[in-house]
Design a protein around this motif. Sequence first.
Motif, mmCIF file in Angstrom:
data_model
loop_
_atom_site.group_PDB
_atom_site.id
_atom_site.type_symbol
_atom_site.label_atom_id
_atom_site.label_comp_id
_atom_site.label_asym_id
_atom_site.label_seq_id
_atom_site.Cartn_x
_atom_site.Cartn_y
_atom_site.Cartn_z
ATOM 1 N N ASP A 35 0.883 -1.171 0.000
ATOM 2 C CA ASP A 35 0.000 0.000 0.000
ATOM 3 C C ASP A 35 0.918 1.219 0.000
ATOM 4 O O ASP A 35 1.409 1.647 1.041
ATOM 5 C CB ASP A 35 -0.906 0.008 1.232
ATOM 6 N N GLU B 35 -1.113 -1.549 -4.894
ATOM 7 C CA GLU B 35 -2.301 -0.718 -5.072
ATOM 8 C C GLU B 35 -1.883 0.580 -5.764
ATOM 9 O O GLU B 35 -0.922 1.227 -5.358
ATOM 10 C CB GLU B 35 -2.964 -0.400 -3.740
ATOM 11 N N ASN C 45 -4.123 3.296 -6.610
ATOM 12 C CA ASN C 45 -5.242 4.249 -6.662
ATOM 13 C C ASN C 45 -4.801 5.701 -6.646
ATOM 14 O O ASN C 45 -5.478 6.557 -7.192
ATOM 15 C CB ASN C 45 -6.185 4.002 -5.484
ATOM 16 N N HIS D 279 -6.473 -1.792 -8.517
ATOM 17 C CA HIS D 279 -7.128 -0.523 -8.232
ATOM 18 C C HIS D 279 -8.327 -0.790 -7.329
ATOM 19 O O HIS D 279 -8.977 -1.829 -7.440
ATOM 20 C CB HIS D 279 -7.594 0.164 -9.519
ATOM 21 N N ALA D 280 -8.605 0.135 -6.437
ATOM 22 C CA ALA D 280 -9.692 -0.038 -5.484
ATOM 23 C C ALA D 280 -10.957 0.654 -5.990
ATOM 24 O O ALA D 280 -11.031 1.876 -5.961
ATOM 25 C CB ALA D 280 -9.293 0.532 -4.125
ATOM 26 N N ARG E 180 -13.623 -2.987 1.105
ATOM 27 C CA ARG E 180 -12.514 -3.860 0.719
ATOM 28 C C ARG E 180 -12.081 -4.746 1.881
ATOM 29 O O ARG E 180 -11.662 -5.885 1.682
ATOM 30 C CB ARG E 180 -11.316 -3.019 0.251
ATOM 31 N N ASP F 293 -4.749 -1.729 4.961
ATOM 32 C CA ASP F 293 -4.983 -1.587 3.521
ATOM 33 C C ASP F 293 -4.163 -2.592 2.729
ATOM 34 O O ASP F 293 -4.640 -3.196 1.770
ATOM 35 C CB ASP F 293 -4.633 -0.171 3.055
ATOM 36 N N TRP G 18 -5.214 -6.670 0.477
ATOM 37 C CA TRP G 18 -4.898 -6.887 -0.934
ATOM 38 C C TRP G 18 -4.223 -8.225 -1.179
ATOM 39 O O TRP G 18 -3.863 -8.542 -2.308
ATOM 40 C CB TRP G 18 -4.001 -5.771 -1.462
#
Length: 245
Positions: free
Chosen positions: A71, A139, A141, A164-165, A172, A218, A222
């Motif tokens: 992240d 990630e 984003n 991508h979130a 999530r 976060d 993932w």
Amino acid sequence: MRENDANLSAVARAELEEEYAGTRLGRQELSGELLEDVEGALWKAWMLEVEGFRFRPEHLPDLQRVVVAVDPATKSHEDADRTAFTVAGRGYPVETMYGDDRPRGYLLHCEQERFTPTQSMKRAAELYHEHRADCVVIEANNGGDYLPALLEQVDPTVNWRIVHAPRGKRARAAPAAQLYEQARVSHVGSARLFAELEEQMTTFVGQGETEDSPDLLDSAVWDLFLDPLIPPPRGGDDQRLSRCR
């Protein structure tokens, strides 16, 4: 424990302090604090205390997949968010309980630090090789789409996947929390290694702008192989993560 010091050996006290000091569980068991669940938090304290949740590395089963999840922070100044890394694996336990033969997740490592983009990709590559991972998941984003190219410059041997979130942090995190509720995830190693992550888990409620960003959490959600929507391995030859590039 500290009220019972007189009845404990120095060795026992040292072992307990080494394992639990500075952790949420340590505040409860060592200092006697009454820790109540945070209203609205996805993770409850009992999820981190069930039998088999704390796992010793020497008892790990063979892991079919290991992923490093990143992240990334968009800035690296002293007040910026930290880049977070988690490493987790998917495998089948040696012994199953109550006929549950579904795969389990094993969280192997987590850390976070303020890094420049180059430093963060170097660290991702180090963790990839250290844990013999199959893939680095990044990630992207917040404008991080350039990070895979930077990772390839740092170490072209690393397999990567960019995600991508499309949904908010709470949405999530919910599938991962569900796996913890089902007792299908273990944290491997000392409780102190996961103290900050577990604090984020048990206090995060997803209030948007008013809540600090849980960077470790976060990255943990993932870890793609923990997603309950991903079907189990097909015939022992699961190639999904081989298509990382």
